[in-house]
Design an enzyme around this catalytic site. Structure first.
Site, short mmCIF file in Angstrom:
data_model
loop_
_atom_site.label_atom_id
_atom_site.label_comp_id
_atom_site.label_asym_id
_atom_site.label_seq_id
_atom_site.Cartn_x
_atom_site.Cartn_y
_atom_site.Cartn_z
N HIS A 107 -7.71 -14.70 -14.14
CA HIS A 107 -6.25 -14.74 -14.18
C HIS A 107 -5.75 -15.56 -13.01
O HIS A 107 -6.44 -15.73 -11.99
CB HIS A 107 -5.66 -13.33 -14.14
N CYS A 108 -4.52 -16.10 -13.16
CA CYS A 108 -3.84 -16.76 -12.05
C CYS A 108 -2.63 -15.91 -11.71
O CYS A 108 -2.62 -14.71 -11.94
CB CYS A 108 -3.46 -18.19 -12.43
N ALA A 109 -1.59 -16.52 -11.18
CA ALA A 109 -0.44 -15.74 -10.71
C ALA A 109 0.30 -15.06 -11.85
O ALA A 109 0.89 -13.99 -11.66
CB ALA A 109 0.52 -16.64 -9.94
#
Length: 690
Positions: free
Chosen positions: A31-33
């Site tokens: 996942h990213c932000a």
């Protein structure tokens, strides 16, 4: 994470696992932000439409061969934790995920991605050369420029500058290709210098028979000492070969003599291959491509033009369009004119016309307006992904209308003999590249007017028969075709950013001038407030400037997820310094592990996400320093994050800093300050009731 939240996330994870084709179809997850990123063995098994309706999901799209599901800042951390745990894929980084995604690519996809990567690095130089060429062409046709020694001299310098960049383009391509395929870039430059050496006969002069060509005999083969001016495809091949030779000799040569012998062998073997194998083969391939395109224009005529411009945007969907850059460069080198550029440009603007047609049919729907208008603005600058994936493909009939409009524009391109003197930019900026010969600028405008009108009208006509979507079907979409932010789930507190990583909301900030902050905090994903929560919001809440720099509209952020306001509305700053400050009194809900983003809640409970840069999550915290931690109570103007702006930009990342209101309650609206100069103590946004 409390039991109720975990139970909810487990339900989401179970549903997602089934919708992506089961656990056995999941190859990796990270996942990213804001997004849960999943690599699948077979993307066709994923039901993207059903994923859009998963609880808390704000959008879904496929990009970089990853299925990316937008949950929002903070919330995505908790969803990832549960999803990865259930599928036995914990602790996978984004780089690990990209490695898994690359394994899925077939040879053709890898070649196309490699071509794209090579030209992305050198595109600023190509654009500079193309725009300078267009500017020189315009000035050269003006009588007052010819009559003025100064203006004539300046125009000559512009012409020399553009010609020099294009003249050394093979060197730049060789450098970028060598770098892309794992070799030392300097060896790519060395090979490019050999290709353009003054000791070789100029390729253009040799083709015209105006220079004597020396022939060497090596192993019984005749080797003509002709340079590779305009040899874009040869340069691509040599960049690849040089990189592989460099890697090979670095492994095989003993360390004690490696520094001297490895680059020597790479250059020597590479030069021999250039003149005996790669050069002749690359010239033959280049000639074949150019001759094929010219044959199309001479033998298929208007039909060939119409088919190309009509179907070009379907090629964009497949990702194959990245190969056109190399073909355009070779076409320019061989003929001096690029007819592909205006064909692609009219194909793009026609899809914008289709967006306007769809907008007119659904003009009373507020969410449709918020989806279509930013997408159309992107089209004006040559970016069609938001329009294609967010609207035209999604609702089917607009893509057909856009393709018909593109074909009509291609017909005009054919009959007006429109061409470009460069490549790399289209639509509004692309007019600077139009060949001014034969009223080129007028014809450019005419072709685009026909294309946009054709896409607009055909979408309206087709919509009468094919538009079965309900009026409220259009929701916010991401720049790559995601669904956008759905309305709040009843009783669940909406889909804004979750609180701190623990899921418990952190400490609430005390009102200015009051005593200690109460425990608890603003409502989290569950929509329930703890005791001692935020104060009752006033009619007007001010968020001050949070960075020194120029404030811009959210639509101008160079990332479609932000620009299309998938995560919420707000403003952004082009920073002059590497510091981000608190825009109001409040509480730090979450500082991301990579320190490139921070979730914050004002003392009245208004939640925001401050995101430093675009795709800077890939830096994994490098160049960022956090001065606060989860749960900290902060005052307006307090330093939150420091970052090294220059190093981040040198690494290839945009440093625009959006401030996003992730879950603005009903009955509140934003009033951003006018774009322009911004300091940390000037007003950026006012949140008003009503």
């Amino acid at each position: 994470m409390d039991a109720n939240k975990r139970q909810r996330y487990e339900k989401i994870s179970i549903e997602l696992t089934g919708l992506v084709g089961g656990r056995e179809n999941i190859q990796g997850v990270a996942h990213c932000a804001t997004r849960l990123r999943i690599v699948l063995k077979d993307n066709d098994l994923a039901d993207l439409k059903a994923i859009e309706d998963v609880d808390l999901a704000k959008g879904v799209f496929v990009a970089g061969d990853q299925v990316q599901i937008i949950f929002g800042a903070g919330l995505v951390n908790d969803v990832y934790e549960v999803f990865a745990e259930q599928n036995n894929m914990k602790n996978m980084s984004l780089s690990d995920l990209k490695t898994e995604a690359n394994k899925k690519m077939n040879p053709l996809q890898r070649i196309i991605k490699a071509l794209s990567d090579v030209f992305v690095d050198i595109m600023p130089g190509i654009l500079a050369a193309a725009l300078l060429t267009g500017l020189s062409g315009v000035l050269g046709n003006l009588e007052f420029v010819k009559a003025s020694d100064t203006l004539y001299g300046i125009n000559r310098l512009i012409n020399i500058s553009s010609g020099a960049i294009f003249g050394f383009l093979p060197l730049a391509v060789s450098y970028s290709a060598c770098k892309r395929f794992g070799g030392r870039p300097i060896l790519g430059i060395v090979m490019g210098c050999i290709m353009l050496s003054d000791s070789l006969a100029n390729a253009y002069s040799a083709a015209q028979g105006t220079v004597e060509v020396t022939t060497l005999h090596i192993f019984g083969m005749g080797v003509d000492l002709v340079g590779f001016q305009g040899g874009i495809i040869v340069a691509l091949l040599m960049g690849f070969v040089t990189a592989k030779l460099d890697v090979f000799f670095e492994k095989k040569v003993p360390e004690v003599i490696r520094l001297l012998i490895s680059p020597l062998l790479t250059t020597l073997v590479g030069a021999l291959l250039l003149f005996t194998v790669i050069g002749p083969a690359g010239r033959g391939l280049s000639s074949g491509i150019t001759n094929g395109l010219v044959w199309m224009t001479q033998n298929l005529g208007v039909v060939g033009y119409a088919v190309f411009s009509g179907l070009q945007q379907l090629v964009v969907i497949t990702g194959l369009h990245h190969i056109f850059g190399a073909i355009e460069a070779q076409l320019l080198a061989d003929t001096g004119r690029n007819f592909i550029n205006p064909l692609m440009s009219v194909a793009i603007i026609a899809q914008g016309g289709a967006v306007l047609g769809y907008l007119l049919r659904h003009r009373d729907n507020g969410k449709t307006r918020e989806l279509c208008i930013p997408s159309f603005i992107s089209v004006l600058f040559g970016i069609t992904e938001p329009a294609l994936f967010g609207i035209n493909i999604r609702y089917k009939f607009p893509i057909i209308g856009g393709c018909i409009g593109g074909a009509l524009g291609g017909i005009v391109v054919y009959f007006t003999d429109l061409a470009a003197v460069g490549f790399g930019t289209t639509v509004l900026p692309g007019i600077a590249l139009a060949d001014p010969a034969g009223n080129g600028y007028v014809n450019y405008v005419l072709a685009h007017a026909v294309a946009i009108a054709g896409g607009f009208i055909m979408t309206l006509v087709l919509g009468r028969f094919m538009d079965k979507a309900p009026a409220d079907a259009a929701a916010f979409a991401s720049g790559n075709g995601g669904r956008g932010a759905a309305s709040s789930n009843s009783g669940n507190g909406g889909q804004g950013a979750a609180l701190s990583g623990s899921g418990n909301g952190g400490q609430g900030a005390a009102p200015s001038g009051s005593g200690d902050a109460g425990q608890g905090g603003p409502a989290g994903a569950s929509g329930q407030e703890s005791s001692g929560g935020p104060s009752e919001a006033p009619a007007e809440e001010i968020f001050w400037g949070y960075a020194q720099g120029q404030q811009i509209a959210m639509e101008d952020v160079p990332d479609e997820t932000f620009a299309n306001k998938v995560l919420g509305d707000g403003v952004a700053v082009l920073p002059e310094t590497g510091k981000v400050y608190a825009p109001a009194d409040g509480t730090v809900l979450s500082v991301f592990d990579t320190k490139h983003a921070v979730c914050f809640a004002s003392r009245y409970g208004t939640e925001i996400l401050i995101h430093i840069g675009v795709d800077t999550v890939n830096l994994q915290g490098k160049y960022f320093t956090a001065h606060v931690k989860d749960g900290d109570a902060v005052k307006q103007g307090q330093l939150l994050i420091e970052f090294d702006k220059e190093k981040i930009e040198n690494a290839g990342y945009a440093t625009a800093i959006p401030m996003i209101f992730t879950d603005l309650p009903d009955g509140k609206r934003l009033e951003p300050s006018a774009p322009g100069a911004m300091a940390k103590n000037t007003k950026a946004v006012i949140v008003r009731k009503g």
